[in-house]
Design a protein around this motif. Structure first.
Motif, mmCIF file in Angstrom:
data_model
loop_
_atom_site.group_PDB
_atom_site.id
_atom_site.type_symbol
_atom_site.label_atom_id
_atom_site.label_comp_id
_atom_site.label_asym_id
_atom_site.label_seq_id
_atom_site.Cartn_x
_atom_site.Cartn_y
_atom_site.Cartn_z
ATOM 1 N N LEU A 153 -4.076 1.848 -11.591
ATOM 2 C CA LEU A 153 -4.085 2.100 -10.144
ATOM 3 C C LEU A 153 -5.480 2.558 -9.737
ATOM 4 O O LEU A 153 -6.410 2.543 -10.522
ATOM 5 C CB LEU A 153 -3.032 3.159 -9.813
ATOM 6 C CG LEU A 153 -1.597 2.786 -10.215
ATOM 7 C CD1 LEU A 153 -0.661 3.964 -10.027
ATOM 8 C CD2 LEU A 153 -1.114 1.583 -9.401
ATOM 9 N N GLY A 154 -5.595 2.989 -8.486
ATOM 10 C CA GLY A 154 -6.889 3.474 -8.011
ATOM 11 C C GLY A 154 -7.761 2.369 -7.438
ATOM 12 O O GLY A 154 -8.975 2.479 -7.410
ATOM 13 N N VAL A 167 -0.763 7.155 -12.494
ATOM 14 C CA VAL A 167 -1.936 6.458 -13.009
ATOM 15 C C VAL A 167 -2.136 6.649 -14.518
ATOM 16 O O VAL A 167 -2.912 5.946 -15.135
ATOM 17 C CB VAL A 167 -3.190 6.885 -12.209
ATOM 18 C CG1 VAL A 167 -3.600 8.312 -12.546
ATOM 19 C CG2 VAL A 167 -4.338 5.918 -12.417
ATOM 20 N N ASP A 203 0.822 -1.211 0.000
ATOM 21 C CA ASP A 203 0.000 0.000 0.000
ATOM 22 C C ASP A 203 0.852 1.255 0.000
ATOM 23 O O ASP A 203 1.986 1.269 0.475
ATOM 24 C CB ASP A 203 -0.923 0.036 1.225
ATOM 25 C CG ASP A 203 -2.062 1.027 1.026
ATOM 26 O OD1 ASP A 203 -2.570 1.118 -0.099
ATOM 27 O OD2 ASP A 203 -2.437 1.726 1.985
ATOM 28 N N GLY A 204 0.272 2.294 -0.540
ATOM 29 C CA GLY A 204 0.821 3.642 -0.448
ATOM 30 C C GLY A 204 -0.344 4.577 -0.252
ATOM 31 O O GLY A 204 -1.488 4.236 -0.568
ATOM 32 N N LEU A 205 -0.073 5.777 0.273
ATOM 33 C CA LEU A 205 -1.153 6.693 0.623
ATOM 34 C C LEU A 205 -1.206 7.894 -0.308
ATOM 35 O O LEU A 205 -1.573 8.997 0.095
ATOM 36 C CB LEU A 205 -1.006 7.125 2.083
ATOM 37 C CG LEU A 205 -1.151 5.961 3.072
ATOM 38 C CD1 LEU A 205 -0.732 6.390 4.472
ATOM 39 C CD2 LEU A 205 -2.585 5.440 3.076
ATOM 40 N N ALA A 206 -0.847 7.658 -1.571
ATOM 41 C CA ALA A 206 -0.932 8.729 -2.574
ATOM 42 C C ALA A 206 -0.930 8.089 -3.958
ATOM 43 O O ALA A 206 -0.396 7.000 -4.148
ATOM 44 C CB ALA A 206 0.241 9.690 -2.435
ATOM 45 N N LEU A 207 -1.516 8.780 -4.888
ATOM 46 C CA LEU A 207 -1.553 8.283 -6.261
ATOM 47 C C LEU A 207 -0.247 8.634 -6.970
ATOM 48 O O LEU A 207 0.242 7.894 -7.825
ATOM 49 C CB LEU A 207 -2.734 8.926 -6.985
ATOM 50 C CG LEU A 207 -3.209 8.253 -8.259
ATOM 51 C CD1 LEU A 207 -3.636 6.829 -7.985
ATOM 52 C CD2 LEU A 207 -4.363 9.040 -8.841
ATOM 53 N N GLU A 225 -8.533 -0.098 -0.669
ATOM 54 C CA GLU A 225 -7.702 0.002 0.540
ATOM 55 C C GLU A 225 -7.497 -1.421 1.092
ATOM 56 O O GLU A 225 -8.451 -2.181 1.248
ATOM 57 C CB GLU A 225 -8.417 0.912 1.549
ATOM 58 C CG GLU A 225 -7.573 1.341 2.728
ATOM 59 C CD GLU A 225 -7.539 0.319 3.829
ATOM 60 O OE1 GLU A 225 -6.478 0.156 4.455
ATOM 61 O OE2 GLU A 225 -8.568 -0.340 4.060
ATOM 62 N N ALA A 276 1.852 14.918 1.831
ATOM 63 C CA ALA A 276 1.007 16.021 1.358
ATOM 64 C C ALA A 276 -0.486 15.702 1.465
ATOM 65 O O ALA A 276 -1.318 16.607 1.410
ATOM 66 C CB ALA A 276 1.358 16.372 -0.087
ATOM 67 N N ASN A 277 -0.823 14.425 1.632
ATOM 68 C CA ASN A 277 -2.233 14.075 1.832
ATOM 69 C C ASN A 277 -2.639 14.125 3.299
ATOM 70 O O ASN A 277 -3.808 13.891 3.635
ATOM 71 C CB ASN A 277 -2.523 12.699 1.238
ATOM 72 C CG ASN A 277 -2.577 12.757 -0.282
ATOM 73 O OD1 ASN A 277 -2.936 13.788 -0.846
ATOM 74 N ND2 ASN A 277 -2.211 11.666 -0.931
ATOM 75 N N PHE A 278 -1.657 14.410 4.172
ATOM 76 C CA PHE A 278 -1.946 14.489 5.603
ATOM 77 C C PHE A 278 -1.475 15.810 6.206
ATOM 78 O O PHE A 278 -1.373 15.937 7.430
ATOM 79 C CB PHE A 278 -1.331 13.273 6.325
ATOM 80 C CG PHE A 278 -1.948 11.993 5.844
ATOM 81 C CD1 PHE A 278 -3.115 11.526 6.427
ATOM 82 C CD2 PHE A 278 -1.425 11.300 4.774
ATOM 83 C CE1 PHE A 278 -3.730 10.385 5.954
ATOM 84 C CE2 PHE A 278 -2.034 10.148 4.294
ATOM 85 C CZ PHE A 278 -3.194 9.694 4.882
#
Lengths: 436, 436
Positions: A68-69, A63, A55-59, A72, A132-134
């Motif tokens: 991808l996409g 893509v 897993d990773g927490l960013a795209l 979870e 950057a997503n957090f």
């Protein structure tokens, strides 16, 4: 007798970065739960130890040229638990962008739902796009590992907060639980303050299995202290043996024995009924690689901007070693130098497994490779990364697994009902239980 | 014709606080996924709109006298999705102790896995015990709602970040996704900074259904702006009508129509084939109530320490109104005063549904009650809270649902495949999509 442990590392429609372009894959199934349920059933039919989801927490902009996409991992694993009975279920969850209370509870819940088949691949999320997503700056490597260590301490305390015999369910007396056996953990540390107890009872395995995949110095120390299985990328037998010996050598200092941690290198097997057929499939996939995507991946793996690199020259002269943060860079730079690869050739070598070993051959040849690493002190088993899914997993289960069984290297039936039982690992007692 | 919407509110072995002590329940099943899968199948057999799971993030000392320690709702709902085809799946998740990126992704994943059946009950976690599990002081009421508002904004932006037609999967051209249709959200607000896009593609419903349950002033305003279904505790027809009218009246100011939000009061139906049988079951449950537990619950509901209260006197003279933070307190104090209840009698009245209405009677009598509230402007449907599970849900589905159908008040078959379709609510477009 010592036998192999095998995980099916599931990734979309295949580990090869061009898998989605191959006519044998169905990229529309990338977010289709039935696709993954089918994969889990195939892996269980082969009596593999577990399925594993990275897993990773960013795209992270990848893509455009890759499928991808998807879903979870922890959420998806519950859906796989519902259609299987024995196979282990290992999800990657970050300690950098989560709270230990949630993570303890979700894995405890998955462990209950699956009857003791949950495993946690602990990662610290090195990417800037993830930060950057957090809403934070990416923490330094050492900070991430310090947080991971305390995170794990809190999570295991929470799993222990209900002793095994806490529930009495005494209807006549009106006593559901014995409060002397349910404990506030009162954790107060540098990164976390958590009172507890958990609001989910103790997981069937005591602790879901702890897995780790970092190969940096911090990563290896973390694994030696805490992990029960280690996923690793190794290109050559010699390097794999060094990694294996290094990790096992670190264990006694933490009061652990060599058999307490299983080392499982990744391998992407490209399987054909003849060697020629295997090579043809390898070539088909290779021809579907998109260089711009490969260069972006190479930049990601090495932490260097190589997106403008000339394809038919050598890799530029970059230092292989960094301060422990990019263990994958060393692998990639060493590979390019050892085999004198052009950038284009390097991209092909990495397209199959992002730095993990790719082996094309007949089922017997694949089995030979697994057997050699297993008997030569380089592996306790493998993380199997089929180039195409489901076809590559089917080929492994139907062709390679019987070959391994014929050699006495792999189980015919599951040893037990839990992931720990199949890994041959003990069930930890609650730290709060009275010593017998 | 307007018909009822019915949710099965699942809670352990029953909503009555003494359910676990009753011979018809099986408290050992509190963490048994098959128990909940059986409940979901029963609810789907009755064509109920959805199953709903409440949640809190702390054990809070209540487990001595009640069967707690079960499974995390979002995790559990995936296992229910796997064994059902039509029924909606609504989980409670807090905006105070979570990150929007995770919540957006998990609900998007559940929505994919269930084929568009996910719903999110948005709560702000008022408890002090919850704050202590996340190392913070409990934020003030207004701060929690401000955070919830921004949290929801970020989550819906992330759900919109992939337009519906973003995936091209063009193998020949090597283009998996059209990057012009996948958007960074670049959210920078008071509570969150999130770049996006989400790394899970757009949920089948566009947005999973948004549900809310606060009845404070802030709660009602939040619902009027954002919620598509509102769960509420109402004791009398008059109060329920006032709440219903109040909420619907707030909608135009936010550009919304009355039919855009469904109001669903909770009701715990104690069902018998005769009224006498229903009363007998009510009495059986009542006799199993543990006063010490009831006083602790009463203290929790009212935010007052009533644990030492004399049982056979009246409720002490406490103010019914607070600064909007404890809407349940007003309900409880009003109930005690209106019916001149002793504390012991009040505990009995609350034991069935923690402030939600409890109605004992025959299937016809229960149906009469539902019909009256539905036709008298107090409800668009109900959150059904069976006192015992599974038996109380079976009784509702097998006895009350046919009665409602005979009166033309409830569906015979599902209208559609998604939760939104069955609720009669539209699928929101992506805010980033070009206007047609």
């Amino acid at each position: 007798m010592r036998t192999l442990h095998l995980n099916a590392f599931l990734m979309g429609v295949g580990h090869h970065e061009a898998a989605w372009r191959h006519p044998r894959s169905q990229p529309a199934r990338i977010a289709d739960v039935r696709h993954y349920q089918e994969l889990a059933r195939i892996a269980e039919r082969g009596r593999l130890d577990s399925v594993f989801l990275a897993d990773g927490l960013a795209l992270a902009g990848k893509v455009r040229h890759n499928a991808l996409g998807g879903l979870e991992p922890l959420t998806l694993l519950v859906a796989l638990a519902a259609v299987t009975e024995h196979i282990g279920l290992i999800a990657t969850v970050s300690t950098t962008y989560n709270e230990p209370f949630h993570v303890a509870r979700k894995f405890a819940s998955l462990d209950h739902i699956s009857g003791g088949r949950a495993g946690w691949n602990i990662v610290t999320s090195a990417g800037e796009a993830e930060a950057a997503n957090f809403g934070v700056e990416r923490p330094p490597h050492a900070t991430r590992y310090a947080r991971a260590t305390e995170f794990l301490e809190v999570v295991t305390k929470l799993w222990d907060s209900w002793e095994d015999d806490a529930i009495r369910a005494d209807r006549a007396a009106g006593e559901y639980a014995d409060l002397r056996r349910i404990h506030e953990i009162d954790h107060a540390g540098e990164h976390f303050t958590v009172k507890g107890p958990l609001n989910t009872s103790r997981p069937p395995q005591g602790h879901p299995l702890l897995v780790q995949a970092g190969s940096s110095e911090d990563g290896k120390e973390f694994a030696a202290r805490h992990a029960e299985a280690v996923f690793t990328a190794q290109q050559t037998l010699q390097e794999a043996r060094e990694f294996y010996a290094d990790l096992k050598r670190r264990l006694p200092a933490h009061g652990r024995r060599p058999e307490d941690v299983l080392v499982l290198p990744g391998i992407s097997p490209i399987i054909g009924s003849t060697e020629r057929e295997a090579r043809a499939l390898e070539r088909e996939l290779d021809e579907l690689v998109i260089p711009a995507y490969g260069l972006a991946q190479l930049s990601h793996l090495t932490g260097l901007d190589l997106t403008e690199q000339h394809l038919d020259g050598p890799l530029p002269d970059v230092p292989a070693e960094t301060e422990g943060a990019q263990s994958r860079r060393k692998l990639v730079v060493d590979l390019a130098r050892r085999e004198r690869l052009t950038v284009r050739q390097l991209l092909s070598r990495l397209a199959g497994g992002r730095g993990h070993r790719v082996v094309a051959g007949t089922p017997e040849q694949i089995a030979d490779q697994l057997q050699e690493w297993f008997t030569e002190g380089a592996a306790d088993g493998f993380n199997i990364m089929p180039p195409l899914l489901p076809s590559g997993l089917e080929a492994f289960v139907d062709l390679v697994v019987p070959e391994l069984r014929a050699r006495g290297l792999f189980r015919h039936e599951y040893e037990g009902r839990t992931l720990r039982a199949n890994y041959g690992l003990p069930r930890p007692p609650s730290r709060y239980a009275p010593v017998a």
